[in-house]
Design a protein around this motif. Structure first.
Motif, PDB file in Angstrom:
ATOM      1  N   ILE A  42      -5.869  -2.036  -0.197  1.00 25.35           N
ATOM      2  CA  ILE A  42      -5.435  -1.363  -1.423  1.00 25.35           C
ATOM      3  C   ILE A  42      -6.609  -0.650  -2.080  1.00 25.35           C
ATOM      4  O   ILE A  42      -6.533   0.533  -2.441  1.00 25.35           O
ATOM      5  CB  ILE A  42      -4.817  -2.381  -2.406  1.00 25.35           C
TER       6      ILE A  42
ATOM      7  N   ALA B  25       2.162   1.777  -3.428  1.00 25.95           N
ATOM      8  CA  ALA B  25       1.093   2.282  -4.291  1.00 25.95           C
ATOM      9  C   ALA B  25       0.888   3.786  -4.097  1.00 25.95           C
ATOM     10  O   ALA B  25       0.686   4.527  -5.065  1.00 25.95           O
ATOM     11  CB  ALA B  25      -0.200   1.531  -3.999  1.00 25.95           C
TER      12      ALA B  25
ATOM     13  N   ILE C  25       0.839  -1.206   0.000  1.00 32.30           N
ATOM     14  CA  ILE C  25       0.000   0.000   0.000  1.00 32.30           C
ATOM     15  C   ILE C  25       0.869   1.249   0.000  1.00 32.30           C
ATOM     16  O   ILE C  25       0.566   2.230  -0.693  1.00 32.30           O
ATOM     17  CB  ILE C  25      -0.952  -0.006   1.218  1.00 32.30           C
TER      18      ILE C  25
END
Length: 392
Positions: A356, A327, A324
């Motif tokens: 996510i 990301a 995460i």
């Protein structure tokens, strides 16, 4: 003589099949030989007016036709069997691929449900702990539990046996975003830019995506834009050879933008349906990453404005909450349109997929549940949660 010939033919044929016949097959072949002799004895061929050498040819042709028919049946059966093995339904493969995550979440939830008859705060707190330990994430878990409590109260549910179905509903809602979860590649042409740190399965995912698209009848081209690792270029070339897709590449250390530029020109000239571009996976210097991706996007804007565009971020499910954080960093550098979550079959913390989707508001579009070319599949929230929480 014919029987010897037939046995020799079957023996040669068997050796070509890597000696896979069992004793049962051999007995079956002997029975077939006897049947062929009987067929030849009762044949309607007019042997009185047929020269001896032609009679022998006719006999051999009839026998060979029967053998070819028999061995063809065996080959067809083997092929069908192989197809069946490869064609386990996606749901079955998904359940198998999620085995470790199921052990980390589902089995613990099932044990919890058996330990309590009535829903109380202690039960809900233990359920919350299971979700957190499965790497769903603290923030996402609290949101899921709030929604679960709300549904339980609205429906006046008091039995723990009913909680699992409600939990499924809540999880599906969290995995369903307002954004399209399918690949935006129609009508062609389309370009897919694949980003992600080294080691998450980025290049392998590109190969699998290309394989799937080619299987759908699309013309695919790959671009080896991760020029900072020679291994990345070589790996993509190997994938290209394996699946029969061309790869545009330059030498290690070349300008990634130049590789993408060349690939776009090649895609236009060859009327390619989908161009898939690999990129460097460096996060140690976010500024360089942003500059590099920005340059590539400008080239695409200038040279390929008509192409549908996907920016897929590849994340490794085994890294849990770290995925995460990756990301979030990449989201600052690029307008990510979808997530490819790999290695779900290798972790007990597949709950990260909920975090996510919830925290990034970016749809998961593809998930990897195995090493096979077919094991990178479109993500369907309902199927995923059903496979995750369903009974064995």
């Amino acid at each position: 003589m014919l029987k010897k010939f037939l046995k020799k033919f079957i023996k040669n044929n068997d050796s070509k099949e890597n000696n896979n016949l069992t004793e049962d097959n051999i007995v079956e072949n002997d029975i077939i030989l006897e049947e062929q002799e009987e067929i030849l004895k009762n044949s309607n061929v007019d042997t009185d007016n047929t020269p001896v050498y032609e009679k022998e040819n006719i006999k051999e042709e009839v026998a060979l036709d029967k053998i070819v028919e028999h061995t063809g049946d065996v080959e067809d059966a083997n092929e069908e069997s192989q197809k069946e093995n490869n064609k386990l339904s996606f749901f079955s493969r998904l359940k198998k691929g999620l085995l470790k995550t199921r052990q980390g979440i589902t089995e613990k939830i099932d044990t919890l449900l058996k330990s309590y008859k009535k829903i109380d705060e202690e039960f809900l707190e233990e359920l919350e702990e299971i979700l957190i330990m499965s790497d769903v994430g603290m923030d996402t878990t609290l949101k899921i539990m709030d929604k679960l409590r709300e549904k339980i109260n609205d429906r006046k549910i008091s039995e723990t046996s009913e909680v699992k179905e409600v939990l499924k509903e809540v999880m599906i809602e969290f995995l369903t975003t307002s954004k399209d979860s399918s690949l935006n590649i129609s009508p062609s042409p389309a370009i897919i830019l694949v980003i992600g740190v080294n080691g998450v399965g980025k290049t392998t995912s590109i190969g699998k995506i290309a394989y799937n698209l080619k299987s759908q009848g699309k013309k695919v081209l790959l671009a080896a834009g991760d020029t900072f690792r020679a291994a990345a270029i070589d790996q993509l070339k190997v994938w290209g050879e394996r699946i029969g897709v061309n790869v545009v590449h330059q030498s290690e250390g070349s300008d990634p933008g130049a590789v993408v530029f060349d690939a776009i020109q090649a895609a236009k000239a060859r009327k390619i349906d989908v161009l898939i571009c690999d990129t460097a996976g460096r996060l140690h210097n976010k500024k360089n990453l942003m500059n590099e991706l920005s340059k590539i996007f400008k080239i695409i804007d200038r040279e390929y404005p008509e192409a549908k565009r996907e920016v897929l971020l590849v994340l490794d499910a085994t890294t849990g909450q770290n995925a995460i954080q990756q990301a979030k960093t990449f989201k600052e550098a690029a307008n990510i349109t979808g997530i490819v979550l790999t290695k779900l079959d290798g972790t007990a913390k597949g709950g990260v997929i909920l975090g996510i989707t919830s925290e990034l508001d970016v749809p998961v579009k593809l998930i990897g549940i195995g090493e096979g070319k077919e094991d990178l599949q479109p993500f369907e929230p309902e199927e995923f949660i059903e496979a995750l929480l369903s009974e064995n």
